[in-house]
Design a protein around this motif. Structure first.
Motif, PDB file in Angstrom:
ATOM      1  N   ALA A 278       0.815  -1.212   0.000  1.00  0.00           N
ATOM      2  CA  ALA A 278       0.000   0.000   0.000  1.00  0.00           C
ATOM      3  C   ALA A 278       0.847   1.260   0.000  1.00  0.00           C
ATOM      4  CB  ALA A 278      -0.934   0.001   1.200  1.00  0.00           C
TER       5      ALA A 278
ATOM      6  N   LYS B 108       3.503   1.888  -1.815  1.00  0.00           N
ATOM      7  CA  LYS B 108       4.056   2.252  -3.120  1.00  0.00           C
ATOM      8  C   LYS B 108       3.296   3.442  -3.694  1.00  0.00           C
ATOM      9  CE  LYS B 108       3.506  -1.717  -5.127  1.00  0.00           C
ATOM     10  NZ  LYS B 108       3.556  -2.723  -6.196  1.00  0.00           N
TER      11      LYS B 108
ATOM     12  N   GLY C  65       1.108   5.500  -6.080  1.00  0.00           N
ATOM     13  CA  GLY C  65       0.040   5.151  -7.013  1.00  0.00           C
ATOM     14  C   GLY C  65       0.406   5.449  -8.453  1.00  0.00           C
TER      15      GLY C  65
ATOM     16  N   ARG D 198      -3.585   7.447   0.720  1.00  0.00           N
ATOM     17  CA  ARG D 198      -3.105   6.223   1.377  1.00  0.00           C
ATOM     18  C   ARG D 198      -3.795   5.970   2.721  1.00  0.00           C
ATOM     19  NH1 ARG D 198       2.827   6.667   1.779  1.00  0.00           N
ATOM     20  NH2 ARG D 198       2.727   6.252  -0.441  1.00  0.00           N
TER      21      ARG D 198
ATOM     22  N   TYR E 193      -3.624  -0.700  -2.713  1.00  0.00           N
ATOM     23  CA  TYR E 193      -2.736  -0.163  -3.746  1.00  0.00           C
ATOM     24  C   TYR E 193      -3.394  -0.178  -5.122  1.00  0.00           C
ATOM     25  CZ  TYR E 193       1.132   0.851  -6.749  1.00  0.00           C
ATOM     26  OH  TYR E 193       1.918   1.441  -7.692  1.00  0.00           O
TER      27      TYR E 193
END
Length: 280
Positions: A138, A140, A142, A204, A230
């Motif tokens: 999650a 990382k 987008g 996030r 994600y």
């Protein structure tokens, strides 16, 4: 009469010194862990767009082991004013500038305690080894998603792929640009530009917590898995790329067209049935 040690302190007070030192030693690892955790959050918010810690170079260098490779004073100077360090002719800074295609890092306005937390994070990662600080799925960015990750996010959003813990699909309450003929629901806001408005920092935690009044009721017992968070973030980042305003009349036009065709079809069936009954 109170007895004193040779150094002039009461014996009772002197006896407390080892206890205080012991408490300090016990508290130090806890404080260090908290500082490293704060540094990890700061890195994600301020640095992860251009750097990784143990996953290879990105726009800038991989920072795994940076506190072992460089002197802390140099790191502080470079973070706070990289342009000045480069312009001074610093050989390391200029080598990095050449290696990364002349891209200059912007100055970072960080307080001393923020720098300390960031350095604690770097040192903690170095102790864990190259893969010790790999971010959760999650975490990382987008905008770094592959086409497959974006496609999965769309499937999760529109409900053609079920969420692992059984939560409802997003389209029941939300719409985005280009979602089918009739679009999604209108109970919640249109999310076409949600990522553009909120960015990584806002999107996030929203997907991780789902703590708005409506979402809390729907997802309290069915939170999103990190990979799902994600994928949805990647999909919303992708639909945000087009800055043009979505058509607001599309849904009504197509729903009206479908409804009219359905009525005409029903009328045709009814007319044919009536005609057949009237025949001898």
């Amino acid at each position: 009469m109170r007895t004193h040690a040779q150094d002039g302190r009461p014996r009772r007070a002197r006896g407390l010194v080892p206890v205080i030192q012991l408490l300090a030693l016990v508290a130090a690892p806890v404080a260090g862990a908290q500082s490293a955790s704060q540094g990890a959050t700061l890195f994600t918010q301020r640095c992860a767009t251009c750097h990784t810690v143990g996953e290879g170079d990105r726009v800038g260098p991989d920072l795994h082991g940076v506190m072992e490779r460089r002197d802390e004073a140099w790191v502080t100077r470079f973070i706070t004013s990289p342009g000045a360090v480069i312009d001074e002719g610093d050989p390391v800074a200029n080598a990095l500038l050449k290696q990364f295609n002349g891209i200059r890092m912007p100055d970072q306005q960080l307080a001393p305690e923020e720098l300390g937390a960031l350095y604690a994070f770097f040192r903690d990662c170095a102790k864990k080894g190259p893969g010790g600080c790999k971010p959760s799925p999650a975490a990382k960015m987008g905008t770094d998603a592959t086409s497959e990750e974006v496609a999965r996010g769309r499937r999760l959003f529109e409900g053609t792929e079920a969420l692992a813990k059984g939560g409802p699909a997003c389209f029941g309450c939300h719409d985005v640009r280009g979602l089918g003929v009739a679009g999604g629901g209108t109970l919640g806001p249109n999310l076409t530009f949600a990522f553009a408005r909120m960015g990584e920092r806002g999107m996030r935690p929203l997907l991780a917590k789902l703590d708005t009044p409506m979402m809390a009721a729907l997802y309290a017992k069915a939170p999103l898995e990190e990979e799902e968070q994600y994928a949805l973030k990647a999909y919303l980042a992708d639909v945000s790329r087009d800055g043009s305003k979505p058509r607001t009349d599309r849904d009504f036009f197509y729903l009206g067209l479908v409804g009219m065709l359905a009525v005409l079809g029903f009328m045709g069936v009814a007319f044919n049935a009536h005609t057949k009954r009237g025949q001898p």
